[in-house]
Scaffold this motif. Structure first.
Motif, PDB file in Angstrom:
ATOM      1  N   ALA A   1       0.854  -1.188   0.000  1.00 59.79           N
ATOM      2  CA  ALA A   1       0.000   0.000   0.000  1.00 59.79           C
ATOM      3  C   ALA A   1       0.892   1.239   0.000  1.00 59.79           C
ATOM      4  CB  ALA A   1      -0.896  -0.012   1.223  1.00 59.79           C
ATOM      5  N   PRO A   2       0.496   2.301  -0.704  1.00 60.01           N
ATOM      6  CA  PRO A   2       1.324   3.512  -0.727  1.00 60.01           C
ATOM      7  C   PRO A   2       1.342   4.207   0.635  1.00 60.01           C
ATOM      8  CG  PRO A   2      -0.763   3.867  -1.889  1.00 60.01           C
ATOM      9  CD  PRO A   2      -0.704   2.413  -1.535  1.00 60.01           C
ATOM     10  N   LEU A   3       2.439   4.905   0.907  1.00 60.62           N
ATOM     11  CA  LEU A   3       2.542   5.718   2.126  1.00 60.62           C
ATOM     12  C   LEU A   3       2.321   7.173   1.735  1.00 60.62           C
ATOM     13  CD1 LEU A   3       5.692   4.210   3.852  1.00 60.62           C
ATOM     14  CD2 LEU A   3       3.318   4.118   4.675  1.00 60.62           C
ATOM     15  N   PHE A   4       1.411   7.832   2.416  1.00 59.84           N
ATOM     16  CA  PHE A   4       1.109   9.222   2.072  1.00 59.84           C
ATOM     17  C   PHE A   4       1.610  10.170   3.160  1.00 59.84           C
ATOM     18  CE2 PHE A   4      -2.300   6.778  -0.079  1.00 59.84           C
ATOM     19  CZ  PHE A   4      -1.990   7.130  -1.375  1.00 59.84           C
ATOM     20  N   PRO A   5       1.962  11.425   2.786  1.00 60.54           N
ATOM     21  CA  PRO A   5       2.413  12.391   3.789  1.00 60.54           C
ATOM     22  C   PRO A   5       1.278  12.758   4.750  1.00 60.54           C
ATOM     23  CG  PRO A   5       2.103  13.456   1.661  1.00 60.54           C
ATOM     24  CD  PRO A   5       1.932  11.990   1.434  1.00 60.54           C
ATOM     25  N   GLU A   6       1.649  13.156   5.958  1.00 59.05           N
ATOM     26  CA  GLU A   6       0.597  13.504   6.922  1.00 59.05           C
ATOM     27  C   GLU A   6       0.001  14.876   6.644  1.00 59.05           C
ATOM     28  OE1 GLU A   6       2.113  12.885  10.834  1.00 59.05           O
ATOM     29  OE2 GLU A   6       2.274  10.722  10.500  1.00 59.05           O
ATOM     30  N   ALA A   7       0.841  15.831   6.212  1.00 59.02           N
ATOM     31  CA  ALA A   7       0.322  17.172   5.895  1.00 59.02           C
ATOM     32  C   ALA A   7       0.425  17.397   4.383  1.00 59.02           C
ATOM     33  CB  ALA A   7       1.146  18.210   6.631  1.00 59.02           C
ATOM     34  N   THR A   8      -0.389  18.325   3.868  1.00 62.14           N
ATOM     35  CA  THR A   8      -0.372  18.608   2.432  1.00 62.14           C
ATOM     36  C   THR A   8       0.944  19.277   2.037  1.00 62.14           C
ATOM     37  OG1 THR A   8      -2.737  18.943   2.532  1.00 62.14           O
ATOM     38  CG2 THR A   8      -1.617  19.767   0.565  1.00 62.14           C
ATOM     39  N   LEU A   9       1.560  18.752   0.985  1.00 59.82           N
ATOM     40  CA  LEU A   9       2.823  19.321   0.504  1.00 59.82           C
ATOM     41  C   LEU A   9       2.523  20.277  -0.644  1.00 59.82           C
ATOM     42  CD1 LEU A   9       4.730  15.925   0.395  1.00 59.82           C
ATOM     43  CD2 LEU A   9       5.005  17.713   2.115  1.00 59.82           C
TER      44      LEU A   9
ATOM     45  N   GLN B   1       8.821  27.466 -11.591  1.00 52.24           N
ATOM     46  CA  GLN B   1       8.764  28.520 -12.600  1.00 52.24           C
ATOM     47  C   GLN B   1       9.436  28.067 -13.890  1.00 52.24           C
ATOM     48  OE1 GLN B   1      10.835  31.957 -11.288  1.00 52.24           O
ATOM     49  NE2 GLN B   1      10.097  33.254 -12.943  1.00 52.24           N
ATOM     50  N   LEU B   2       8.702  28.198 -14.992  1.00 47.49           N
ATOM     51  CA  LEU B   2       9.258  27.887 -16.320  1.00 47.49           C
ATOM     52  C   LEU B   2       8.653  28.898 -17.287  1.00 47.49           C
ATOM     53  CD1 LEU B   2       9.025  24.011 -16.847  1.00 47.49           C
ATOM     54  CD2 LEU B   2      11.101  25.357 -16.804  1.00 47.49           C
ATOM     55  N   GLU B   3       9.225  28.984 -18.475  1.00 49.90           N
ATOM     56  CA  GLU B   3       8.629  29.924 -19.430  1.00 49.90           C
ATOM     57  C   GLU B   3       7.387  29.321 -20.054  1.00 49.90           C
ATOM     58  OE1 GLU B   3      10.739  32.140 -22.249  1.00 49.90           O
ATOM     59  OE2 GLU B   3      12.480  32.373 -20.957  1.00 49.90           O
ATOM     60  N   VAL B   4       6.248  29.546 -19.443  1.00 42.51           N
ATOM     61  CA  VAL B   4       4.984  29.040 -19.984  1.00 42.51           C
ATOM     62  C   VAL B   4       3.969  30.169 -20.027  1.00 42.51           C
ATOM     63  CG1 VAL B   4       5.227  26.602 -19.341  1.00 42.51           C
ATOM     64  CG2 VAL B   4       4.367  28.219 -17.660  1.00 42.51           C
ATOM     65  N   ALA B   5       3.117  30.148 -21.057  1.00 42.71           N
ATOM     66  CA  ALA B   5       2.101  31.184 -21.186  1.00 42.71           C
ATOM     67  C   ALA B   5       0.930  30.889 -20.250  1.00 42.71           C
ATOM     68  CB  ALA B   5       1.616  31.272 -22.632  1.00 42.71           C
ATOM     69  N   GLN B   6       0.694  29.588 -20.032  1.00 44.90           N
ATOM     70  CA  GLN B   6      -0.452  29.202 -19.212  1.00 44.90           C
ATOM     71  C   GLN B   6       0.034  28.394 -18.006  1.00 44.90           C
ATOM     72  OE1 GLN B   6      -3.019  25.848 -20.414  1.00 44.90           O
ATOM     73  NE2 GLN B   6      -4.600  27.377 -20.764  1.00 44.90           N
ATOM     74  N   GLY B   7      -0.491  28.677 -16.836  1.00 42.84           N
ATOM     75  CA  GLY B   7      -0.087  27.924 -15.644  1.00 42.84           C
ATOM     76  C   GLY B   7      -0.741  26.554 -15.602  1.00 42.84           C
ATOM     77  N   LYS B   8      -0.129  25.638 -14.857  1.00 45.48           N
ATOM     78  CA  LYS B   8      -0.708  24.297 -14.670  1.00 45.48           C
ATOM     79  C   LYS B   8      -0.808  24.043 -13.172  1.00 45.48           C
ATOM     80  CE  LYS B   8      -0.101  23.564 -19.084  1.00 45.48           C
ATOM     81  NZ  LYS B   8      -1.209  23.751 -19.993  1.00 45.48           N
ATOM     82  N   LEU B   9      -1.998  23.770 -12.725  1.00 44.92           N
ATOM     83  CA  LEU B   9      -2.229  23.502 -11.305  1.00 44.92           C
ATOM     84  C   LEU B   9      -2.665  22.047 -11.157  1.00 44.92           C
ATOM     85  CD1 LEU B   9      -2.646  24.507  -8.351  1.00 44.92           C
ATOM     86  CD2 LEU B   9      -4.967  25.150  -9.026  1.00 44.92           C
ATOM     87  N   VAL B  10      -1.937  21.289 -10.347  1.00 42.91           N
ATOM     88  CA  VAL B  10      -2.270  19.872 -10.161  1.00 42.91           C
ATOM     89  C   VAL B  10      -2.422  19.566  -8.677  1.00 42.91           C
ATOM     90  CG1 VAL B  10      -1.619  17.490 -10.685  1.00 42.91           C
ATOM     91  CG2 VAL B  10      -0.892  19.314 -12.209  1.00 42.91           C
ATOM     92  N   LEU B  11      -3.483  18.870  -8.335  1.00 44.75           N
ATOM     93  CA  LEU B  11      -3.733  18.475  -6.951  1.00 44.75           C
ATOM     94  C   LEU B  11      -3.791  16.954  -6.883  1.00 44.75           C
ATOM     95  CD1 LEU B  11      -4.992  21.424  -7.262  1.00 44.75           C
ATOM     96  CD2 LEU B  11      -6.472  20.811  -5.366  1.00 44.75           C
ATOM     97  N   ALA B  12      -3.104  16.375  -5.914  1.00 41.63           N
ATOM     98  CA  ALA B  12      -3.163  14.920  -5.745  1.00 41.63           C
ATOM     99  C   ALA B  12      -3.827  14.602  -4.407  1.00 41.63           C
ATOM    100  CB  ALA B  12      -1.762  14.328  -5.791  1.00 41.63           C
ATOM    101  N   PHE B  13      -4.839  13.744  -4.463  1.00 46.34           N
ATOM    102  CA  PHE B  13      -5.557  13.343  -3.253  1.00 46.34           C
ATOM    103  C   PHE B  13      -5.274  11.868  -2.974  1.00 46.34           C
ATOM    104  CE2 PHE B  13      -7.900  16.821  -5.099  1.00 46.34           C
ATOM    105  CZ  PHE B  13      -8.346  17.571  -4.009  1.00 46.34           C
ATOM    106  N   SER B  14      -4.959  11.557  -1.733  1.00 49.85           N
ATOM    107  CA  SER B  14      -4.676  10.163  -1.398  1.00 49.85           C
ATOM    108  C   SER B  14      -5.965   9.414  -1.057  1.00 49.85           C
ATOM    109  CB  SER B  14      -3.724  10.105  -0.206  1.00 49.85           C
ATOM    110  OG  SER B  14      -4.343  10.710   0.912  1.00 49.85           O
ATOM    111  N   SER B  15      -5.918   8.099  -1.210  1.00 48.62           N
ATOM    112  CA  SER B  15      -7.072   7.270  -0.847  1.00 48.62           C
ATOM    113  C   SER B  15      -6.573   5.911  -0.385  1.00 48.62           C
ATOM    114  CB  SER B  15      -8.004   7.090  -2.046  1.00 48.62           C
ATOM    115  OG  SER B  15      -7.432   6.197  -2.972  1.00 48.62           O
TER     116      SER B  15
END
Lengths: 430, 431
Positions: B239-247, B252-266
């Motif tokens: 089973a995967p081990l998940f962090p206790e608090a949100t990381l 920063q890279l040269e991009v015109a549009q930002g990318k936001l990614v959220l990972a939720f554990s289960s």
């Protein structure tokens, strides 16, 4: 109703003209659980200036309007088409390319209900200034995403170098500036010109019956008046506009597109010729060719390297794409090899390899409902029965290829487009 | 021969041959998948193996000769790759080509493809107790390019970075190609040693999907694998081990549009909870009428795309979005607000029913694609679920049985583990 069949593939489809004027190409496929339907119009980003028999003069429209119209058509006064498809379980989408706009869905149940939605929403436009304004924000975001995509930029930079005036050189989605000029009135003008049923085609492949399609079409589609369309085309010179273009983006290795500008004829000839040009792509620098080996051994190309041919209404070109530490060298080598083979003749063994490869590629498209619906619509818009596309590959001859090589792979009508890693300078100036 | 069915047999110690026969296809696809634990020390030297094997074998010692043979086999594609599935490293070599029925000269394609694949994987070119030096050098450069090019597709890059952030030092944080540094250390001998270890110790899953007769290929594989010395040490699923608090991390890279990614554990405790998690993720952000699509994209125009999917290998739900740099905060709040809506039961029976209808189409389309079928059954085999190998229709039935309460419970059970934001130069520092 005309039945078209292929002994080679043990398959058949029917072609018919519905009373509404809509051309239909229907291919039920045994054993498949899903059906794939496409309703398309031969209207894309290259249709930038046109008139109908009812208009007095030509209308020039902003770049990206065909794609914008595609987005807007999903919405009508009450709800959007996705909300309607949600009730049937169909997976729906649409796309706009250089020379066509297609609305499609794939489903495993409720086929007729989904077809009704497709035929209904595409024939009932609803555009207002408010909805157009909102879409400008969404498409502006899409354009910005393309601006960051090196694959996308390297290709459009190449087309901009190959073509002087042909609108194939313009971004399909337009620019943030061009789409800001779009209004509801302009959208209606485009719609009323290109979305008349006599000008459109419906293709369906997979798990369905012809009777189901006809029953829905009879119920939903009324007869539409025929519209004659005239597209204004500026004369595209034989030459290329520029031989070299570059841009800097956040990539690790330089990317390149090398393009050869072919001589365009009728749409039908262009599509059939592009199948032969795909074979030439293999002969010159396909992975079984001596040149490919040389470039690969010198690490001048890697596994991202591939070639393709692109054909439409009034354009035909062939491209080699990939990553390289020295794109200019790759470009020179490919031009020299094309010239050498044109001079010395195509190696008969390479011809057999190229022919079998492209034949296999076309046959493989019949593995999926999407592939068949796509080939049917390509055939419909270029006036080629679908199985003729496979036969064109199966019946290719060496002399025919030799002739095409001279015509479509001339270094004088070629260009190189490069994406350099941001922060690095070009090693040398052109 | 079974009709439209899945069959599997053991052909040697830790070696299995699975087949899915379906006559509607015009092609066959055969893959050999070597499954080992994913580890930092071995990732690069294992990842390079399929690429070197693909260049030639003793019966086809020259890359160009091999490619010509593939060309004459109607452009059959022969390729290799490395992938990760949770903490497993999967090294694959596959071949795909048209079937005998449509071959211009009636060649027995399935048998020919099987034989060539066997030669490529089991009979490589060897010199000085290593792979060919030239081939190794080329593929080493390609591997380095592949690792460096992972940043080209910013959407995928941002997702990978988020997974790495979430899993920190565990193997799940690793990319299947390894690092540039470890790729540079690969030699013809070290790659060959890695290959020998793979052939000796990996769990080997062979999959044949298509309309051709798989029997000749099966006999051949059985004969060829019987001659190998094997001492399998298969990856043990944990089973995967998940962090206790949100990381959280902003890059920063040269991009015109930002990318936001959220990972939720289960942590689903059984198949039923897993089906609920998958359905919940689809209602949340897996369809064009999902909570995320309708609200974050359509209603508020915060993102060009905003979607959620459940990553079964890592037991996480990933939300991925493309946002204007300055709208990151607003988009983040709205993404979480929509999850709260699910947790509070603010979704209709209709939303649930419609999501299920669309997933039915997805499940059905798996059965209509050679590639998807191959992937489907490989995933089933890798999961090694107590429920056994399920067909797409069986999984579909399980999802259809999920109740509204189970969807709410699934939404409440996921926890935000990591937030990754990729932004352009100007916007950095504003957040």
């Amino acid at each position: 109703m005309e039945k078209m069949s292929s002994q080679r593939l043990h398959q058949e489809y029917v072609r018919l003209t519905h009373s509404s004027g809509l051309q239909m190409y229907l291919c039920p496929m045994e054993g498949f659980s899903t059906a794939y339907a496409m309703l398309g119009t031969p209207y894309g980003s290259i249709n930038t200036c046109f008139k109908t028999d009812k208009d007095s003069g030509f209308l020039r429209v902003p770049g990206g309007i065909a794609h914008f119209l595609e987005h807007k058509l999903f919405e009508n006064e009450d709800c959007d088409a996705f909300a309607r498809y949600a009730k049937t379980g169909a997976s729906a989408n649409a796309y706009t390319s250089f020379d066509r706009t297609c609305y499609l869905y794939e489903c495993s149940e409720n086929f007729s209900e989904s077809l009704e939605i497709l035929l209904d929403f595409v024939t009932h436009p609803y555009f207002t200034e408010a909805t157009v304004n909102k879409e400008q924000g969404i498409i502006g975001q899409e354009i910005r995403m393309y601006d960051d995509s090196p694959d996308w930029r390297v290709q459009f930079n190449l087309l901009g170098a190959l073509y002087h005036v042909n609108p194939v050189r313009l971004d399909i989605a337009g620019t943030v500036e061009s789409i800001s000029e779009i209004t509801a009135d302009l959208l209606y003008r485009c719609y009323n010109t290109f979305y008349n049923l006599h000008n459109m085609a419906l293709t369906v492949a997979g798990n369905f019956t012809v009777g189901e399609v006809l029953a829905v079409a009879d119920r939903v589609l009324g007869e539409s008046g025929k519209v004659t369309i005239e597209n204004f085309r500026e004369n595209e010179p034989d030459s290329v506009k520029e031989r070299y273009v570059e841009q800097k983006l956040a990539v690790a290795t330089p990317m390149f597109n090398i393009g050869f500008k072919g001589r365009a004829r009728s749409r039908k000839e262009n599509v059939l010729n592009s199948i032969l040009d795909e074979m030439l792509v293999e002969v010159i620098a396909g992975d079984a060719s001596p040149l490919y080996r040389r470039l690969y051994d010198q690490s001048l190309i890697n596994q991202t390297f591939y070639g393709e041919s692109m054909a439409g209404e009034d354009y035909l070109c062939t491209m080699y794409c990939g990553e390289s530490k020295d794109p200019k060298r790759v470009y020179e080598e490919i031009c020299a090899e094309a010239a050498r083979i044109a001079e010395e003749g195509i190696d008969p063994e390479m011809f057999e390899v190229a022919k079998a490869t492209i034949y296999g590629r076309y046959v493989s498209a019949f593995n999926t409902v999407e592939g068949v619906a796509g080939l049917l619509i390509t055939g419909a818009f270029s006036d080629i029965p679908m199985y003729d596309l496979v036969d064109a590959a199966a019946n290719a001859t060496l002399p025919l290829l030799q002739e095409r090589l001279r015509e479509d792979f001339d270094a004088a009508r070629s260009a190189l487009s490069v994406i350099l890693p941001a922060g690095k300078k070009a090693e040398e100036d052109e | 021969m079974s009709q439209n069915g899945f069959g599997r047999e053991k052909i040697a110690d830790g070696v299995y041959f699975s087949h899915v026969y379906d006559q509607k296809f015009y092609s066959n696809r055969i893959s050999i998948n070597l499954v080992v634990p994913l580890a930092a020390e071995t990732a690069a030297e294992y990842a390079i193996v399929p690429s070197i094997l693909r260049l030639g074998c003793r019966t086809c010692p020259d890359q160009t000769v091999l490619n010509r043979r593939l060309g004459l086999l109607y452009g059959a594609s022969l390729d290799g790759g490395a992938a990760s599935f949770g903490e497993m490293h999967v090294l694959s070599v596959f071949i795909k080509g048209i079937d005998k029925r449509v071959a211009l000269h009636g060649e027995n394609m399935a048998a020919l493809l099987g034989e060539l694949l066997c030669d490529v994987v089991l009979d490589p070119l060897i010199e000085d107790s290593g792979f060919k030096a030239g081939y190794t050098e080329i593929e080493k450069n390609n591997l380095i390019d592949t690792i460096e090019s992972e940043m080209n597709d910013k959407r995928v890059y941002a997702q990978n970075q988020c997974v790495s952030l979430l899993f920190g030092d565990s193997p799940r944080a690793l990319r299947p190609y390894g690092t540039v540094e470890s790729a540079r250390r690969v030699t013809p001998q070290s790659a060959y040693t890695a290959y020998r270890r793979l052939i000796e110790t990996a769990r080997i899953e062979i999959l044949f999907v298509g309309s051709g007769d798989y029997e000749p290929a099966l006999s051949l594989f059985r004969e060829r694998f019987a001659g190998l010395t094997r001492s399998p040490a298969p990856a043990v699923r944990q089973a995967p081990l998940f962090p206790e608090a949100t990381l959280e991390r902003t890059e920063q890279l040269e991009v015109a549009q930002g990318k936001l990614v959220l990972a939720f554990s289960s942590s689903p405790k059984d198949e039923r909870e897993l089906s609920a998690l998958r359905l919940m993720s689809a209602i949340y952000g897996g369809t064009p009428f999902s909570k995320l699509f309708l609200n974050v994209r359509e209603k508020l125009s915060l993102c060009y795309y905003c979607s959620a999917r459940y990553d079964r290998g890592n037991q996480i739900m990933m939300v991925s979005s493309g946002v204007e740099h300055e709208k990151k905060g607003e988009a983040y709040d709205e993404i979480l607000r929509q999850l709260d809506a699910l947790r509070e039961g603010n979704f209709t029976e209709e939303e649930m029913k419609e999501t299920l209808l669309l997933t039915n189409t997805s499940f059905a389309s798996v059965g209509d694609s050679l590639y998807a079928l191959g992937n489907w059954y490989l995933t089933q085999l890798l999961i090694g679920s107590q429920a056994g190998v399920l067909s797409p229709a069986e999984e579909q039935a399980r999802m259809a049985a999920v109740t509204r309460e189970e969807v709410i419970a699934a939404a409440r059970a996921v926890q935000l583990g990591a937030v990754y934001f990729l932004t352009g130069g100007e916007a950095l520092g504003k957040d």
